[in-house]
Design a protein around this motif. Structure first.
Motif, PDB file in Angstrom:
ATOM      1  N   GLU A 115      59.809  61.090  41.595  1.00  0.00           N
ATOM      2  CA  GLU A 115      59.961  59.781  40.747  1.00  0.00           C
ATOM      3  C   GLU A 115      59.396  58.662  41.730  1.00  0.00           C
ATOM      4  O   GLU A 115      58.758  57.787  40.985  1.00  0.00           O
ATOM      5  N   ARG A 116      59.871  58.564  42.947  1.00  0.00           N
ATOM      6  CA  ARG A 116      59.371  57.604  43.975  1.00  0.00           C
ATOM      7  C   ARG A 116      57.806  57.724  44.011  1.00  0.00           C
ATOM      8  O   ARG A 116      57.075  56.516  44.036  1.00  0.00           O
ATOM      9  N   LEU A 117      57.221  58.880  44.228  1.00  0.00           N
ATOM     10  CA  LEU A 117      55.834  59.071  44.213  1.00  0.00           C
ATOM     11  C   LEU A 117      55.129  58.650  42.964  1.00  0.00           C
ATOM     12  O   LEU A 117      54.167  58.004  43.089  1.00  0.00           O
ATOM     13  N   ASP A 118      55.624  58.954  41.677  1.00  0.00           N
ATOM     14  CA  ASP A 118      55.208  58.297  40.707  1.00  0.00           C
ATOM     15  C   ASP A 118      55.151  56.789  40.552  1.00  0.00           C
ATOM     16  O   ASP A 118      54.213  56.321  40.038  1.00  0.00           O
ATOM     17  N   ASN A 119      56.381  56.286  40.806  1.00  0.00           N
ATOM     18  CA  ASN A 119      56.385  54.697  40.918  1.00  0.00           C
ATOM     19  C   ASN A 119      55.358  54.290  42.090  1.00  0.00           C
ATOM     20  O   ASN A 119      54.718  53.132  41.736  1.00  0.00           O
ATOM     21  N   ALA A 120      55.354  54.894  42.906  1.00  0.00           N
ATOM     22  CA  ALA A 120      54.131  54.587  43.910  1.00  0.00           C
ATOM     23  C   ALA A 120      52.821  54.562  43.405  1.00  0.00           C
ATOM     24  O   ALA A 120      52.068  53.558  43.554  1.00  0.00           O
ATOM     25  N   ARG A 121      52.518  55.323  42.540  1.00  0.00           N
ATOM     26  CA  ARG A 121      51.242  55.802  41.832  1.00  0.00           C
ATOM     27  C   ARG A 121      51.059  54.558  41.067  1.00  0.00           C
ATOM     28  O   ARG A 121      49.994  54.153  40.816  1.00  0.00           O
ATOM     29  N   GLU A 122      52.046  54.447  40.215  1.00  0.00           N
ATOM     30  CA  GLU A 122      51.807  53.407  39.014  1.00  0.00           C
ATOM     31  C   GLU A 122      51.494  52.012  39.750  1.00  0.00           C
ATOM     32  O   GLU A 122      50.907  51.223  39.341  1.00  0.00           O
ATOM     33  N   ALA A 123      52.494  51.732  40.739  1.00  0.00           N
ATOM     34  CA  ALA A 123      52.000  50.394  41.488  1.00  0.00           C
ATOM     35  C   ALA A 123      50.893  50.275  41.913  1.00  0.00           C
ATOM     36  O   ALA A 123      50.093  49.210  41.849  1.00  0.00           O
ATOM     37  N   ALA A 124      50.396  51.329  42.638  1.00  0.00           N
ATOM     38  CA  ALA A 124      49.052  51.261  43.249  1.00  0.00           C
ATOM     39  C   ALA A 124      48.008  51.332  42.051  1.00  0.00           C
ATOM     40  O   ALA A 124      46.885  50.382  41.918  1.00  0.00           O
ATOM     41  N   ASP A 125      48.044  51.793  40.987  1.00  0.00           N
ATOM     42  CA  ASP A 125      47.334  51.600  39.688  1.00  0.00           C
ATOM     43  C   ASP A 125      46.953  50.340  39.349  1.00  0.00           C
ATOM     44  O   ASP A 125      46.361  49.690  39.048  1.00  0.00           O
ATOM     45  N   GLU A 126      48.540  49.652  39.092  1.00  0.00           N
ATOM     46  CA  GLU A 126      48.594  48.346  38.546  1.00  0.00           C
ATOM     47  C   GLU A 126      47.943  47.286  39.619  1.00  0.00           C
ATOM     48  O   GLU A 126      47.189  46.501  39.218  1.00  0.00           O
ATOM     49  N   ALA A 127      48.128  47.761  40.890  1.00  0.00           N
ATOM     50  CA  ALA A 127      47.494  46.730  41.876  1.00  0.00           C
ATOM     51  C   ALA A 127      46.002  46.760  41.506  1.00  0.00           C
ATOM     52  O   ALA A 127      45.157  45.729  41.760  1.00  0.00           O
ATOM     53  N   GLU A 128      45.608  48.132  41.356  1.00  0.00           N
ATOM     54  CA  GLU A 128      44.055  48.044  41.579  1.00  0.00           C
ATOM     55  C   GLU A 128      43.491  47.483  40.192  1.00  0.00           C
ATOM     56  O   GLU A 128      42.392  46.857  40.164  1.00  0.00           O
ATOM     57  N   ALA A 129      44.271  47.460  39.006  1.00  0.00           N
ATOM     58  CA  ALA A 129      43.725  47.126  37.947  1.00  0.00           C
ATOM     59  C   ALA A 129      43.764  45.428  37.930  1.00  0.00           C
ATOM     60  O   ALA A 129      42.827  44.986  37.393  1.00  0.00           O
ATOM     61  N   ARG A 130      44.783  45.193  38.630  1.00  0.00           N
ATOM     62  CA  ARG A 130      44.939  43.495  38.846  1.00  0.00           C
ATOM     63  C   ARG A 130      43.822  42.899  39.686  1.00  0.00           C
ATOM     64  O   ARG A 130      43.024  41.945  39.230  1.00  0.00           O
ATOM     65  N   ALA A 131      43.193  43.654  40.560  1.00  0.00           N
ATOM     66  CA  ALA A 131      42.079  43.487  41.565  1.00  0.00           C
ATOM     67  C   ALA A 131      40.896  43.552  41.064  1.00  0.00           C
ATOM     68  O   ALA A 131      40.212  42.627  41.076  1.00  0.00           O
ATOM     69  N   ARG A 132      40.583  44.703  40.157  1.00  0.00           N
ATOM     70  CA  ARG A 132      39.496  44.606  39.042  1.00  0.00           C
ATOM     71  C   ARG A 132      39.273  43.347  38.206  1.00  0.00           C
ATOM     72  O   ARG A 132      38.282  42.984  38.253  1.00  0.00           O
ATOM     73  N   ASP A 133      40.573  43.163  37.634  1.00  0.00           N
ATOM     74  CA  ASP A 133      40.492  42.052  36.562  1.00  0.00           C
ATOM     75  C   ASP A 133      39.923  40.816  37.331  1.00  0.00           C
ATOM     76  O   ASP A 133      39.485  39.860  36.798  1.00  0.00           O
ATOM     77  N   ARG A 134      40.751  40.458  38.732  1.00  0.00           N
ATOM     78  CA  ARG A 134      40.414  39.370  39.469  1.00  0.00           C
ATOM     79  C   ARG A 134      38.862  39.206  39.713  1.00  0.00           C
ATOM     80  O   ARG A 134      38.450  38.209  39.690  1.00  0.00           O
ATOM     81  N   ALA A 135      38.412  40.337  40.153  1.00  0.00           N
ATOM     82  CA  ALA A 135      36.978  40.386  40.572  1.00  0.00           C
ATOM     83  C   ALA A 135      35.926  40.198  39.304  1.00  0.00           C
ATOM     84  O   ALA A 135      35.115  39.481  39.327  1.00  0.00           O
ATOM     85  N   LYS A 136      36.333  40.686  38.297  1.00  0.00           N
ATOM     86  CA  LYS A 136      35.804  40.365  37.146  1.00  0.00           C
ATOM     87  C   LYS A 136      35.643  39.079  36.683  1.00  0.00           C
ATOM     88  O   LYS A 136      34.534  38.524  36.241  1.00  0.00           O
ATOM     89  N   ALA A 137      36.868  38.512  36.826  1.00  0.00           N
ATOM     90  CA  ALA A 137      37.078  36.927  36.307  1.00  0.00           C
ATOM     91  C   ALA A 137      36.191  36.042  37.535  1.00  0.00           C
ATOM     92  O   ALA A 137      35.558  35.178  37.275  1.00  0.00           O
ATOM     93  N   ALA A 138      36.246  36.605  38.705  1.00  0.00           N
ATOM     94  CA  ALA A 138      35.599  35.828  39.839  1.00  0.00           C
ATOM     95  C   ALA A 138      33.966  35.904  39.333  1.00  0.00           C
ATOM     96  O   ALA A 138      33.425  34.792  39.778  1.00  0.00           O
ATOM     97  N   ALA A 139      33.814  36.934  39.192  1.00  0.00           N
ATOM     98  CA  ALA A 139      32.298  37.403  38.730  1.00  0.00           C
ATOM     99  C   ALA A 139      31.641  36.763  37.564  1.00  0.00           C
ATOM    100  O   ALA A 139      30.513  36.113  37.683  1.00  0.00           O
ATOM    101  N   GLU A 140      32.684  36.347  36.734  1.00  0.00           N
ATOM    102  CA  GLU A 140      32.073  35.842  35.370  1.00  0.00           C
ATOM    103  C   GLU A 140      32.032  34.266  35.681  1.00  0.00           C
ATOM    104  O   GLU A 140      31.266  33.633  35.035  1.00  0.00           O
ATOM    105  N   ARG A 141      33.033  33.811  36.551  1.00  0.00           N
ATOM    106  CA  ARG A 141      32.769  32.335  37.080  1.00  0.00           C
ATOM    107  C   ARG A 141      31.725  32.028  37.704  1.00  0.00           C
ATOM    108  O   ARG A 141      30.903  30.873  37.491  1.00  0.00           O
ATOM    109  N   VAL A 142      31.292  32.932  38.787  1.00  0.00           N
ATOM    110  CA  VAL A 142      29.909  32.782  39.646  1.00  0.00           C
ATOM    111  C   VAL A 142      28.624  33.057  38.705  1.00  0.00           C
ATOM    112  O   VAL A 142      27.868  32.242  39.011  1.00  0.00           O
ATOM    113  N   GLY A 143      28.583  33.814  37.891  1.00  0.00           N
ATOM    114  CA  GLY A 143      27.542  34.193  37.479  1.00  0.00           C
ATOM    115  C   GLY A 143      27.303  33.938  35.921  1.00  0.00           C
ATOM    116  O   GLY A 143      26.852  33.316  35.250  1.00  0.00           O
TER     117      GLY A 143
END
Length: 160
Positions: free
Chosen positions: A132-160
């Protein structure tokens, strides 16, 4: 009035049990009080100070040995009685919490398992907790990755 069946306590047995339970509880509580320790310590000091008066005789030594043995012998039974009741009460409370919650009812009554069975159950619980701890860590990593992608996409849209 029907006589009690086998295994059913009679009124006198129940009242004797209640009286002993009350007595044992009070003695166990008192024995754990600092005043009880002070009284025991004062007794030992008094006995030791009286040694020269009695010439450190065998009788003098026998008094403390006999007294402490008797007190210890009786206290073991009283304290064990209190511990048994406390343990049973805690177990009943835990069983009720398990029964009334979303926890698994199969854990009710496990205190009757053998040591080996309890060890195996503990190992299985630890394995599930680690998974369960491993699953929680994976979910947290997936969520962090998704947030980073969303921020990168938003930054790219502001620039371009």
């Amino acid at each position: 009035m029907t006589p009690p069946t086998a295994g059913e306590p009679t009124h006198s047995k129940a009242s004797a049990s209640r009286a002993f339970t009350t007595f044992a509880g009070k003695v166990a509580k008192w024995a754990g009080h600092p005043l009880a320790f002070a009284l025991g310590s004062a007794t030992v000091v008094g006995w030791a100070v009286s040694g020269p008066f009695f010439g450190y005789s065998e009788t003098w030594q026998l008094v403390i040995n006999t007294g402490t043995t008797i007190v210890t012998f009786l206290m073991v039974f009283l304290i064990q009685n209190s511990q048994n009741r406390d343990g049973a009460a805690i177990q009943a409370k835990l069983d009720e919490l398990i029964r009334a919650s979303a926890a698994q009812n199969r854990y009710i009554g496990i205190e009757n398992l053998t040591e080996e069975e309890l060890d195996e159950l503990r190992r299985r619980c630890e394995t599930r907790a680690q998974a369960e701890r491993l699953d929680n860590a994976r979910e947290a990593a997936d969520e962090a990755e998704a947030r980073a992608r969303d921020r990168a996409k938003a930054a790219a849209e502001r620039v371009g």
